[in-house]
Design a protein around this motif. Structure first.
Motif, PDB file in Angstrom:
ATOM      1  N   VAL A  96      -2.930  23.591 -37.098  1.00  0.00           N
ATOM      2  CA  VAL A  96      -1.655  24.300 -36.916  1.00  0.00           C
ATOM      3  C   VAL A  96      -0.969  23.681 -35.701  1.00  0.00           C
ATOM      4  N   CYS A 127      -0.068  22.483 -40.663  1.00  0.00           N
ATOM      5  CA  CYS A 127       0.934  23.557 -40.721  1.00  0.00           C
ATOM      6  C   CYS A 127       1.860  23.459 -39.509  1.00  0.00           C
ATOM      7  N   THR A 129       6.100  26.276 -41.927  1.00  0.00           N
ATOM      8  CA  THR A 129       5.170  26.625 -43.009  1.00  0.00           C
ATOM      9  C   THR A 129       5.428  28.054 -43.488  1.00  0.00           C
ATOM     10  N   LEU A 175       1.740  31.144 -43.463  1.00  0.00           N
ATOM     11  CA  LEU A 175       0.719  30.420 -42.679  1.00  0.00           C
ATOM     12  C   LEU A 175      -0.687  30.932 -42.971  1.00  0.00           C
ATOM     13  N   THR A 223      -4.474  29.174 -43.269  1.00  0.00           N
ATOM     14  CA  THR A 223      -5.528  29.328 -42.247  1.00  0.00           C
ATOM     15  C   THR A 223      -6.746  30.038 -42.841  1.00  0.00           C
TER      16      THR A 223
END
Ligand code: NDP
Length: 284
Positions: free
Chosen positions: A164, A188, A192, A195, A199
Motif C-alpha cells: 500500500v 494499492c 484504489t 482497499l 489488503t
C-alpha cells in the motif's frame, strides 16, 4: 491469534554484525569502506537522520564524512561537491539528504551522484537495474523490510504480497523486490477502490502511506505478515505506524512495531550498501 512481533532492533543488530565481518575483511586488505553524507540547510529531522547515519558507520568502523552546507548553497556548488566525492577513492557511498532547499533541483542532484556510489539506490540507473532484476543498490527502507521478512523465516515465493503506497523511495521498490522474490504483487494507492478487498487477500502486507493507523485488524487476513513502514508523530508526541497495531496484532501472524520495526533497518541497509560498494570497488 496474537501475532509474533518482528523485532527490528534485534534483527538490525544481527545484520550489522554480519556486515561488520565483511567490512573487517576489507579493512584487513587495507580498504576502509567510506560513506559521505551531504546535508544542505537546517532541517531538524534531517540533521537527526544524518547524525544517526554517521553514528552507524562509526559503530562498524567505517570511514564517514558529514558535509554540512548552508541553506543558501547554490546548485552549482552542491554539484561541484558531488563531483569531488564521486572521484574520491576513500568514498564508496555518497548521498544527499532529502529534502534539499527549493532552489535546488533534487532530480538533478540525484542524477549527479555516481551510480557506483549511489547507496540510497535513487539514481535512475539503479532504479532501472532493480526493475530489470539486476539489482545493484536497493533503496534502504524496502531492502530492510525485505530482510525483516527473510530473517523472520517468512517465505515470499508464491505468496500474495500487497504493497500500500507507490512512492519512489518505498512502495515501488518494495513491490519490485517482492516480485524479484517471486511473490504475486499488488500495489494499492490513494486511488484504489475498496482497499480492504486487496489488503484482506494479502499473505504479506507492506504499508507505506504516511496515514496514521489507517490499516485496521478487520482489513488483514488472519495469519498474514504485516510490515508497517509508516512513522507518524501523533499530537501527544508518540510515534505510530500506518497500521493500527492493537487491532492488527490480534489478526496477523507477524507484525512489525513502530518504533522498533522497519526504522532500525533503514540505516542498517545503508551501511550494508556502503560495504557492498567497497567490495565491488575492491574487486575492480
Ligand atoms: P509518500 O507520501 O511519498 O507516499 C505515500 C503513498 O501512500 C502514495 O503512493 C499514496 O498514494 C499512498 N496513499 C496515501 N493515502 C492512501 C490511502 N488512503 N490508501 C492507499 N494509499 C494511500 O510517502 P513515503 O512512501 O515516503 O512514506 C510512507 C510512510 O513511510 C511515511 O509514514 C514515512 O514517514 C514512512 N517512512 C519510513 C521510513 C523508515 O525508515 N521506516 C523511511 C521512509 C518513509 P498516491 O500515490 O495515489 O498519492
Amino acid at each position: 491469534m496474537t501475532a509474533r512481533i518482528i523485532d527490528g532492533k534485534a534483527i538490525a543488530q544481527e545484520v550489522r554484525a554480519e556486515w561488520k565481518v565483511r567490512a573487517d575483511a576489507l579493512k584487513a586488505r587495507g580498504i576502509t569502506p567510506g560513506l559521505a553524507v551531504i546535508i544542505v540547510g537546517e532541517d531538524p529531522a534531517s540533521k537527526v537522520y544524518v547524525a544517526n547515519k554517521v553514528k552507524a558507520c562509526a559503530e562498524l568502523g567505517l570511514h564517514s564524512e558529514h558535509i554540512a552546507l548552508p541553506a543558501d548553497t547554490s546548485e552549482a556548488t552542491l554539484l561541484a561537491k558531488i563531483a569531488e566525492l564521486n572521484a574520491d577513492p576513500k568514498i564508496h557511498g555518497l548521498l544527499v539528504q532529502l529534502p534539499v532547499p527549493k532552489h535546488i533541483d533534487s532530480d538533478k542532484i540525484l542524477n549527479a551522484i555516481s551510480p557506483d556510489k549511489d547507496v540510497d539506490g535513487f539514481h535512475p540507473v539503479n532504479v532501472g537495474a532493480l526493475a530489470t532484476g539486476n539489482m545493484r543498490f536497493a533503496p534502504c527502507t524496502p531492502y530492510g523490510s525485505l530482510v525483516l521478512l527473510q530473517k523472520s523465516g517468512i517465505s515470499i515465493e508464491g505468496k500474495h504480497a500487497v504493497v500500500v503506497g507507490r512512492s519512489n523511495i518505498v512502495g515501488k521498490p518494495m513491490a519490485l523486490l517482492l516480485l524479484q522474490h517471486n511473490a504475486t504483487v499488488t500495489i494499492c494507492t490513494s486511488k484504489t477502490v475498496d482497499l480492504a478487498k486487496f489488503t484482506r487477500d494479502a499473505d504479506i502486507l507492506v504499508v507505506a502511506t504516511g496515514r496514521p493507523k489507517m490499516i485496521t485488524g478487520n482489513m488483514i487476513k488472519p495469519g498474514a505478515a504485516v510490515i508497517d513502514v509508516g512513522i507518524n508523530r501523533l499530537p501527544d508526541g508518540k510515534l505510530c505506524g500506518d497500521v493500527d497495531f492493537d487491532s492488527a496484532k490480534e489478526v496477523a501472524g507477524w507484525i512489525t512495531p513502530v518504533p522498533g520495526g522497519v526504522g532500525p533497518m533503514t540505516i542498517t541497509m545503508l551501511v550494508a550498501n556502503t560495504v557492498q560498494s567497497a567490495e565491488r570497488a575492491a574487486g575492480k
